[in-house]
Design a protein around this motif. Structure first.
Motif, mmCIF file in Angstrom:
data_model
loop_
_atom_site.group_PDB
_atom_site.id
_atom_site.type_symbol
_atom_site.label_atom_id
_atom_site.label_comp_id
_atom_site.label_asym_id
_atom_site.label_seq_id
_atom_site.Cartn_x
_atom_site.Cartn_y
_atom_site.Cartn_z
ATOM 1 N N HIS A 46 -1.541 -5.702 -10.791
ATOM 2 C CA HIS A 46 -1.062 -7.078 -10.976
ATOM 3 C C HIS A 46 -0.286 -7.541 -9.743
ATOM 4 O O HIS A 46 -0.440 -8.676 -9.290
ATOM 5 C CB HIS A 46 -0.198 -7.174 -12.237
ATOM 6 C CG HIS A 46 0.336 -8.530 -12.499
ATOM 7 N ND1 HIS A 46 -0.450 -9.574 -12.916
ATOM 8 C CD2 HIS A 46 1.588 -9.026 -12.377
ATOM 9 C CE1 HIS A 46 0.293 -10.652 -13.049
ATOM 10 N NE2 HIS A 46 1.536 -10.349 -12.720
ATOM 11 N N TRP A 47 0.560 -6.666 -9.192
ATOM 12 C CA TRP A 47 1.342 -6.989 -8.006
ATOM 13 C C TRP A 47 0.420 -7.301 -6.821
ATOM 14 O O TRP A 47 0.662 -8.240 -6.067
ATOM 15 C CB TRP A 47 2.274 -5.824 -7.673
ATOM 16 C CG TRP A 47 3.107 -6.022 -6.450
ATOM 17 C CD1 TRP A 47 4.258 -6.740 -6.352
ATOM 18 C CD2 TRP A 47 2.846 -5.508 -5.146
ATOM 19 N NE1 TRP A 47 4.735 -6.689 -5.073
ATOM 20 C CE2 TRP A 47 3.894 -5.938 -4.307
ATOM 21 C CE3 TRP A 47 1.844 -4.711 -4.611
ATOM 22 C CZ2 TRP A 47 3.952 -5.603 -2.963
ATOM 23 C CZ3 TRP A 47 1.902 -4.375 -3.273
ATOM 24 C CH2 TRP A 47 2.950 -4.823 -2.462
ATOM 25 N N GLU A 48 -0.640 -6.519 -6.677
ATOM 26 C CA GLU A 48 -1.575 -6.734 -5.568
ATOM 27 C C GLU A 48 -2.347 -8.038 -5.709
ATOM 28 O O GLU A 48 -2.934 -8.522 -4.743
ATOM 29 C CB GLU A 48 -2.542 -5.554 -5.450
ATOM 30 C CG GLU A 48 -1.880 -4.309 -4.897
ATOM 31 C CD GLU A 48 -2.777 -3.089 -4.902
ATOM 32 O OE1 GLU A 48 -3.972 -3.203 -5.267
ATOM 33 O OE2 GLU A 48 -2.278 -2.007 -4.548
ATOM 34 N N ASN A 49 -2.330 -8.628 -6.894
ATOM 35 C CA ASN A 49 -2.997 -9.918 -7.083
ATOM 36 C C ASN A 49 -2.376 -11.013 -6.212
ATOM 37 O O ASN A 49 -2.999 -12.044 -6.003
ATOM 38 C CB ASN A 49 -2.979 -10.335 -8.558
ATOM 39 C CG ASN A 49 -4.039 -9.612 -9.347
ATOM 40 O OD1 ASN A 49 -5.016 -9.102 -8.798
ATOM 41 N ND2 ASN A 49 -3.841 -9.538 -10.650
ATOM 42 N N LYS A 50 -1.159 -10.786 -5.708
ATOM 43 C CA LYS A 50 -0.558 -11.738 -4.771
ATOM 44 C C LYS A 50 -1.486 -11.929 -3.572
ATOM 45 O O LYS A 50 -1.500 -12.986 -2.958
ATOM 46 C CB LYS A 50 0.791 -11.227 -4.273
ATOM 47 C CG LYS A 50 1.875 -11.165 -5.311
ATOM 48 C CD LYS A 50 3.139 -10.574 -4.700
ATOM 49 C CE LYS A 50 4.230 -10.359 -5.701
ATOM 50 N NZ LYS A 50 4.627 -11.508 -6.458
ATOM 51 N N LEU A 51 -2.246 -10.898 -3.264
ATOM 52 C CA LEU A 51 -3.144 -10.961 -2.114
ATOM 53 C C LEU A 51 -4.470 -11.632 -2.451
ATOM 54 O O LEU A 51 -5.287 -11.859 -1.557
ATOM 55 C CB LEU A 51 -3.398 -9.549 -1.567
ATOM 56 C CG LEU A 51 -2.152 -8.807 -1.086
ATOM 57 C CD1 LEU A 51 -2.516 -7.398 -0.652
ATOM 58 C CD2 LEU A 51 -1.462 -9.557 0.032
ATOM 59 N N GLN A 52 -4.681 -11.966 -3.723
ATOM 60 C CA GLN A 52 -5.930 -12.604 -4.125
ATOM 61 C C GLN A 52 -6.071 -14.023 -3.571
ATOM 62 O O GLN A 52 -7.141 -14.610 -3.660
ATOM 63 C CB GLN A 52 -6.074 -12.617 -5.652
ATOM 64 C CG GLN A 52 -6.225 -11.243 -6.268
ATOM 65 C CD GLN A 52 -7.466 -10.521 -5.789
ATOM 66 O OE1 GLN A 52 -8.524 -11.123 -5.603
ATOM 67 N NE2 GLN A 52 -7.349 -9.226 -5.562
#
Length: 155
Positions: free
Chosen positions: A124-130
């Motif tokens: 979920h945190w890595e979704n910032k990079l989406q």
């Protein structure tokens, strides 16, 4: 938001200066965001990094000096980080068969379970990079690799 808005600065010496500040600001933004994610689990980003290294090595033990070589933040005190993980029951010391002076560390079952729980939060945190396309993310990563390959890292 733009770097100009975030740091309330409209003029930069040159595009490289602006890029350097933007890179530092963004790295801190990501680091602070991850620290917030880990705080309820009483983990620092550096401890989390060590746990992930231990999981990657599992079931084999790893020496503290080898952990240092793999860490994202090489300025961290790996011995102290390992001691904290040992106290929390997330890692275990094992005997180093080849060198009695060296300390081998292996992730515990509790450490593996915690990382399994954190994997979903990390996704979920890595979704910032989406906000970046896959191609943009790959280009950014390549550009960062290029930047590091042309710079000395020692102080």
């Amino acid at each position: 938001m733009s770097i100009e808005t975030d740091i309330k600065q409209s003029k930069f010496r040159n595009p490289h200066h602006k890029a350097a500040l933007n890179l530092l600001f963004t790295a801190n933004w990501l680091s602070n965001s991850q620290a917030c994610l880990l705080k309820p689990y009483d983990l620092t980003p550096q401890q989390y990094n060590v746990l992930r290294i231990l999981r990657g090595q599992y079931p084999n033990p790893i020496r503290v000096n080898d952990i240092i070589e793999r860490m994202l933040d090489r300025m961290s005190n790996a011995s102290r980080l390992v001691d904290k993980l040992l106290l929390k029951g997330l890692a275990q010391r094992t005997e180093c068969l080849h060198d009695r002076r060296a300390v081998d560390v292996v992730i515990s079952e509790a450490g593996l379970n915690l990382l399994a729980e954190l994997d979903n939060l990390q996704d979920h945190w890595e979704n910032k990079l989406q906000q970046l396309s896959g191609e943009e993310a790959a280009l950014l990563s390549d550009l960062l690799d290029k930047l590091r390959s042309t710079s000395e890292t020692s102080c």
